[in-house]
Design a protein around this motif. Structure first.
Motif, PDB file in Angstrom:
ATOM      1  N   TRP A 110      18.674  -9.841  39.724  1.00 17.22           N
ATOM      2  CA  TRP A 110      20.083  -9.732  40.148  1.00 17.22           C
ATOM      3  C   TRP A 110      20.712  -8.628  39.310  1.00 17.22           C
ATOM      4  O   TRP A 110      20.891  -8.769  38.103  1.00 17.22           O
ATOM      5  N   LEU A 113      23.807  -9.206  36.924  1.00 17.53           N
ATOM      6  CA  LEU A 113      23.773 -10.348  35.997  1.00 17.53           C
ATOM      7  C   LEU A 113      22.703 -10.104  34.930  1.00 17.53           C
ATOM      8  O   LEU A 113      21.772  -9.324  35.152  1.00 17.53           O
ATOM      9  N   GLU A 117      19.560 -14.913  33.991  1.00 19.06           N
ATOM     10  CA  GLU A 117      20.012 -15.658  35.177  1.00 19.06           C
ATOM     11  C   GLU A 117      18.950 -15.604  36.278  1.00 19.06           C
ATOM     12  O   GLU A 117      18.735 -16.584  36.994  1.00 19.06           O
ATOM     13  N   SER A 118      18.302 -14.450  36.408  1.00 25.03           N
ATOM     14  CA  SER A 118      17.233 -14.335  37.411  1.00 25.03           C
ATOM     15  C   SER A 118      16.041 -15.195  37.010  1.00 25.03           C
ATOM     16  O   SER A 118      15.374 -15.781  37.862  1.00 25.03           O
ATOM     17  N   ILE A 120      16.165 -18.003  35.321  1.00 20.93           N
ATOM     18  CA  ILE A 120      16.512 -19.410  35.590  1.00 20.93           C
ATOM     19  C   ILE A 120      16.408 -19.695  37.092  1.00 20.93           C
ATOM     20  O   ILE A 120      15.899 -20.743  37.502  1.00 20.93           O
ATOM     21  N   LEU A 121      16.852 -18.729  37.895  1.00 20.25           N
ATOM     22  CA  LEU A 121      16.758 -18.916  39.353  1.00 20.25           C
ATOM     23  C   LEU A 121      15.294 -19.014  39.778  1.00 20.25           C
ATOM     24  O   LEU A 121      14.921 -19.895  40.571  1.00 20.25           O
TER      25      LEU A 121
ATOM     26  N   THR B   6      21.464 -23.169  42.383  1.00 21.91           N
ATOM     27  CA  THR B   6      21.419 -22.097  41.380  1.00 21.91           C
ATOM     28  C   THR B   6      21.809 -20.759  42.016  1.00 21.91           C
ATOM     29  O   THR B   6      22.463 -19.932  41.381  1.00 21.91           O
ATOM     30  N   ASN B  10      24.795 -18.425  40.671  1.00 21.98           N
ATOM     31  CA  ASN B  10      24.620 -17.004  40.354  1.00 21.98           C
ATOM     32  C   ASN B  10      25.589 -16.142  41.164  1.00 21.98           C
ATOM     33  O   ASN B  10      26.136 -15.166  40.651  1.00 21.98           O
ATOM     34  N   LEU B  14      28.444 -13.495  39.971  1.00 18.27           N
ATOM     35  CA  LEU B  14      28.456 -12.124  40.496  1.00 18.27           C
ATOM     36  C   LEU B  14      29.849 -11.753  40.987  1.00 18.27           C
ATOM     37  O   LEU B  14      30.344 -10.663  40.711  1.00 18.27           O
ATOM     38  N   GLN B  17      32.268 -11.029  38.377  1.00 17.96           N
ATOM     39  CA  GLN B  17      32.043  -9.719  37.755  1.00 17.96           C
ATOM     40  C   GLN B  17      32.912  -8.671  38.449  1.00 17.96           C
ATOM     41  O   GLN B  17      33.395  -7.744  37.835  1.00 17.96           O
ATOM     42  N   ARG B  91      12.061  -9.231  49.431  1.00 17.66           N
ATOM     43  CA  ARG B  91      11.957 -10.137  48.276  1.00 17.66           C
ATOM     44  C   ARG B  91      12.046 -11.604  48.698  1.00 17.66           C
ATOM     45  O   ARG B  91      11.471 -12.472  48.072  1.00 17.66           O
TER      46      ARG B  91
END
Lengths: 325, 264
Positions: A110, A113, A117-118, A120-121, B6, B10, B14, B17, B91
């Motif tokens: 991410w 971030l 955080e990535s 944990i994801l 999660t 996140n 974001l 931010q 992804r």
């Protein structure tokens, strides 16, 4: 045990012809010519558990397309691929939990971030237990020495730091297979070496099966015993890196230095094909079988030899020659 | 489900931010709210009726639009199409996730943040301008309102997801998406009550799924739909959701066979 098996795997992309110019674009609104390009043409190979195999090839050779098919991103046009007994394009969760794909040119973290955080994801996505997560994270963070940057936004990291974080994110669930698509691209030599050392150590310790594509020969030389060379969608070589040199370079190079007044070119031409020449240093290509004999002959001659070395051909040179063909 | 939670967390981080983005987005909503308020204040006088709406009902309609927009619609509805076009969608294809839920989890964060600010705005608006409002007293109305709102949210998500799948088939999904959003919001009654329109056009719109996104839940709230009409409307929402859900599933499978993951 075979981990990856690929049989007659092909991928055909379709696209539309785009003529240059505005008028051609207007015409394209009404009529477009459909074209096809065969990115991968019926390739076959298999990879054993724990092997680290290098995929080599020029741009557009079909390396990334092959990785995309093995990871289930693309459906093959024909043929089949089996990885850990799964068919990748079926995208079964049991398979997805056992492999990882890292693309040097594409960010999977991410961006805005911190990398943590990535991580944990990914822990949640791959259903890694708290205990394993902590253990794996500590281990990877220690190996890659990135403790200080875990709480920094990914976009503020250097390319080398980001790639280290990409590797951590990809390896947290301890995949059995790792696809690395140009993991060192754009990195400086120090960062390249760090990533290479890590991959080597990780492969040795975890016995993870790794396919690595890279444009940097140093990556391949240092990491891979076996290479698969793809060109125009076809495998043109699959075997040991050492054998590749023997197959495509049936000669060695005599590097000779001279003292006194040096030598004339005509004096050394009879010993083999001159690669480089100046009065005091000459490189000569000589058939492998004759190299010792020729070296002895040069030493026994009246040439003012200062030093003589028998060298293996540089792998970069071999690859360049293969792709030139 | 923890993985999807999660994702939502996140996404919240974001959005926080990008504070300026959030502020500007809310500023847009406040501006629309004020413009509509003063416009309708002049168009519809106290004790008069316009297109079947009294002054208090019309003000309630616009305040509800402000609250329902973040719940039903999504401010980042074009992101998925962009990801498909630039190849970053790949992804999601390699991870053990259900993308349909993953995308919804991202949108959920957007909905919650925007709803929070919308509530604050509406409360301030009511306290400062003290417009006449309609508040239903029948608990059954509230129940049907929330049920239709829930179904509208799901229906919009299905519609939006289906339309984003066009990006698998065309590199130019953004233009059609822009047009689609405009038609959708217009036909959903997100700009004005649809009963203002010509009767035949209004009836035509009632056969489209968009009709049931904003206009239908608000007319339930305003008690402008009979019980039988509410039941029929909710059945329509369910039928559209099932049909479009089926198409999403079918189109997603078809589209993935077409996907080339360009850009990686």
């Amino acid at each position: 045990m075979k981990t990856i098996e690929v049989k007659n795997l092909s991928k055909v992309y379709e696209y539309y012809k785009k003529q240059p110019g505005l008028w051609a674009s207007v015409k394209g609104l009404f009529k477009r010519e459909k074209l096809f390009t065969e990115a991968v043409k019926g390739i076959n190979f298999s990879i054993e558990e724990g092997e680290l195999v290098g995929f080599l090839g020029p741009n557009g050779a079909g390396k990334t397309t092959t990785l995309k098919m093995l990871s289930g991103i693309l459906y093959p046009s024909s043929g089949e691929a089996t990885v850990l007994g799964f068919t990748p394009h079926k995208r079964q969760k049991e398979y997805q939990k056992q492999f990882a794909l890292v693309m040097g040119q594409k960010n999977q973290l991410w961006w805005d971030l911190p990398a943590m955080e990535s991580f944990i994801l990914n822990k949640e996505i791959y259903e890694v237990s708290d205990e394993d997560f902590k253990k794996n994270l500590d281990e990877l963070v220690g190996l890659l020495d990135i403790k200080d940057i875990l709480d920094v936004q990914v976009r503020k990291l250097s390319l080398g730091q980001r790639m280290k974080c990409e590797l951590v994110a990809a390896l947290l669930h301890k995949p059995k297979i790792l696809f690395l698509d140009e993991p060192t691209i754009g990195l400086d030599v120090v960062a390249q070496k760090n990533i290479r050392d890590f991959i080597k150590k990780y492969n040795q310790e975890q016995k993870t099966t790794i396919i690595l594509t890279s444009h940097y020969m140093d990556d391949i030389k240092e990491l891979c015993k076996r290479v698969v060379i793809i060109d125009h969608g076809t495998i043109i070589y699959d075997g040991a890196l050492d054998d590749l040199i023997k197959k495509y370079a049936p000669y060695k190079v005599l590097n000779i230095t001279f003292n006194d007044k040096g030598v004339e070119k005509t004096q050394v031409e009879k010993y083999g094909i001159i690669q480089k020449y100046n009065q005091y240093a000459v490189s000569i290509e000589v058939n492998r079988e004759e190299v010792k004999k020729v070296a002895t002959a040069i030493l026994s001659s009246d040439l003012p030899v200062d030093d003589i070395m028998i060298d293996e051909v540089d792998i970069d040179e071999v690859i360049r020659k293969i792709f030139k063909k | 489900m923890k993985k999807y939670w999660t994702v939502t967390k996140n996404s919240w981080q974001l959005q926080l931010q990008y504070r300026l983005n959030l502020v500007l987005w809310r500023l847009r909503s406040i501006t629309i709210l004020l413009v509509f308020y003063f416009l309708w204040l002049n168009l519809i006088k106290e004790n008069s009726v316009f297109a079947g709406f009294s002054q208090s009902q019309i003000f309630t309609y616009f305040l509800l639009i402000n609250l329902l927009r973040p719940i039903v619609f999504d401010g980042q509805q074009r992101r998925m199409a962009q990801e498909i076009n630039d190849g970053s969608f790949s992804r999601y294809l390699i991870m053990p996730i259900n993308h349909f839920l993953y995308e919804f989890s991202r949108q959920l964060s957007n909905k919650v943040i925007n709803l929070f600010f919308a509530i604050v705005e509406v409360v301030i608006f009511i306290l400062v301008l003290k417009p006449p409002l309609t508040i239903p007293s029948d608990p059954q109305i509230w129940l049907f309102f929330f049920l239709s709102l829930f179904l509208a949210t799901i229906l919009y998500y299905f519609l939006s997801y289906l339309f984003n799948l066009t990006a698998f088939w065309s590199r130019e999904a953004m233009g059609p998406r822009f047009l689609f959003d405009w038609i959708l919001e217009f036909s959903a009654g997100a700009y004005f009550p649809l009963s203002i329109l010509m009767r035949s056009f209004f009836v035509f719109l009632s056969f489209l799924p968009f009709f049931y996104l904003i206009y239908f839940p608000i007319t339930i709230y305003l008690s402008k739909t009979e019980l039988i009409g509410i039941q029929q409307g909710i059945i329509m929402q369910l039928v559209f959701t099932i049909i479009i859900g089926f198409f999403v599933r079918w189109a997603y499978k078809k589209s993935l066979k077409k996907y080339t993951g360009e850009g990686i």
